[in-house]
Design an enzyme around this catalytic site. Sequence first.
Site, PDB file in Angstrom:
ATOM      1  N   HIS A 136       0.855  -1.180   0.000  1.00  0.00           N
ATOM      2  CA  HIS A 136       0.000   0.000   0.000  1.00  0.00           C
ATOM      3  C   HIS A 136       0.893   1.233   0.000  1.00  0.00           C
ATOM      4  O   HIS A 136       2.086   1.145   0.262  1.00  0.00           O
ATOM      5  CB  HIS A 136      -0.842   0.058   1.280  1.00  0.00           C
ATOM      6  CG  HIS A 136      -1.636  -1.158   1.579  1.00  0.00           C
ATOM      7  ND1 HIS A 136      -2.938  -1.310   1.184  1.00  0.00           N
ATOM      8  CD2 HIS A 136      -1.325  -2.273   2.280  1.00  0.00           C
ATOM      9  CE1 HIS A 136      -3.408  -2.467   1.630  1.00  0.00           C
ATOM     10  NE2 HIS A 136      -2.444  -3.072   2.295  1.00  0.00           N
ATOM     11  N   GLU A 151       2.684  -0.979   4.295  1.00  0.00           N
ATOM     12  CA  GLU A 151       2.443   0.388   3.846  1.00  0.00           C
ATOM     13  C   GLU A 151       3.776   1.055   3.566  1.00  0.00           C
ATOM     14  O   GLU A 151       4.673   1.024   4.408  1.00  0.00           O
ATOM     15  CB  GLU A 151       1.711   1.195   4.925  1.00  0.00           C
ATOM     16  CG  GLU A 151       0.321   0.713   5.228  1.00  0.00           C
ATOM     17  CD  GLU A 151      -0.739   1.262   4.294  1.00  0.00           C
ATOM     18  OE1 GLU A 151      -0.405   2.026   3.364  1.00  0.00           O
ATOM     19  OE2 GLU A 151      -1.920   0.926   4.512  1.00  0.00           O
ATOM     20  N   HIS A 211      16.767 -23.187   0.370  1.00  0.00           N
ATOM     21  CA  HIS A 211      17.149 -24.053   1.478  1.00  0.00           C
ATOM     22  C   HIS A 211      18.666 -24.014   1.658  1.00  0.00           C
ATOM     23  O   HIS A 211      19.176 -24.037   2.772  1.00  0.00           O
ATOM     24  CB  HIS A 211      16.661 -25.473   1.189  1.00  0.00           C
ATOM     25  CG  HIS A 211      16.434 -26.299   2.403  1.00  0.00           C
ATOM     26  ND1 HIS A 211      15.852 -27.527   2.346  1.00  0.00           N
ATOM     27  CD2 HIS A 211      16.704 -26.083   3.711  1.00  0.00           C
ATOM     28  CE1 HIS A 211      15.776 -28.037   3.559  1.00  0.00           C
ATOM     29  NE2 HIS A 211      16.295 -27.173   4.410  1.00  0.00           N
ATOM     30  N   ASP A 215      19.612 -27.299  -1.904  1.00  0.00           N
ATOM     31  CA  ASP A 215      18.510 -27.008  -2.809  1.00  0.00           C
ATOM     32  C   ASP A 215      18.056 -25.562  -2.685  1.00  0.00           C
ATOM     33  O   ASP A 215      18.212 -24.967  -1.638  1.00  0.00           O
ATOM     34  CB  ASP A 215      17.339 -27.974  -2.544  1.00  0.00           C
ATOM     35  CG  ASP A 215      16.857 -27.959  -1.103  1.00  0.00           C
ATOM     36  OD1 ASP A 215      17.695 -27.969  -0.183  1.00  0.00           O
ATOM     37  OD2 ASP A 215      15.643 -27.927  -0.886  1.00  0.00           O
TER      38      ASP A 215
END
Length: 178
Positions: A37, A119, A145, A155
């Site tokens: 926002h 915000e 990971h 990974d």
Amino acid sequence: MSRGHWQSGWLRRARTIQSPNFGPRPEDGVVDLVVLHSISLPPGQFGGDGIERLFTNRLDWSAHPYYETIRGLIVSAHFVVRRDGELVQFVSCDERAWHAGRSSWRGRDGCNDFSIGVELEGLEGDAFDDRQYPVLAALVDVAGHEHVAPGRKADPGAGFDWARLRRSVRAAALRFAA
């Protein structure tokens, strides 16, 4: 970010101002969306305490003519990124902040149930301050990971194109902004 950076849904590096405007998330709910926002109170003025007062129900409605147009508004967000890059947290990420109102994302209604509201102190349509971007990027960081358990896990590994992911995120943001 590591688990040590968080305590009960509160980010330790953020300045905390607790808002009373929140509620429980649905049981077994999964948070998988960040809603960005922009806010400035009064509009176009930065650095004051209007946002904090609004989110804590202490805004003096007579302090500025614009405030009369939002009189009675009861809202919050999880985070505010100020123009100077300061990060302020108002609601635990474990709870539902009241930032999106009546909303829908990809066929799911009630975005407050499954999102974190952030915000950015700024005026809709105007440029944001350069100091806000690295704070936002760190807040919504994505790690493999391999990054959170180095030496133990590998990974997604060398075959994963992190630069492509960053480009895809930027492209998706531009598509939705248009």
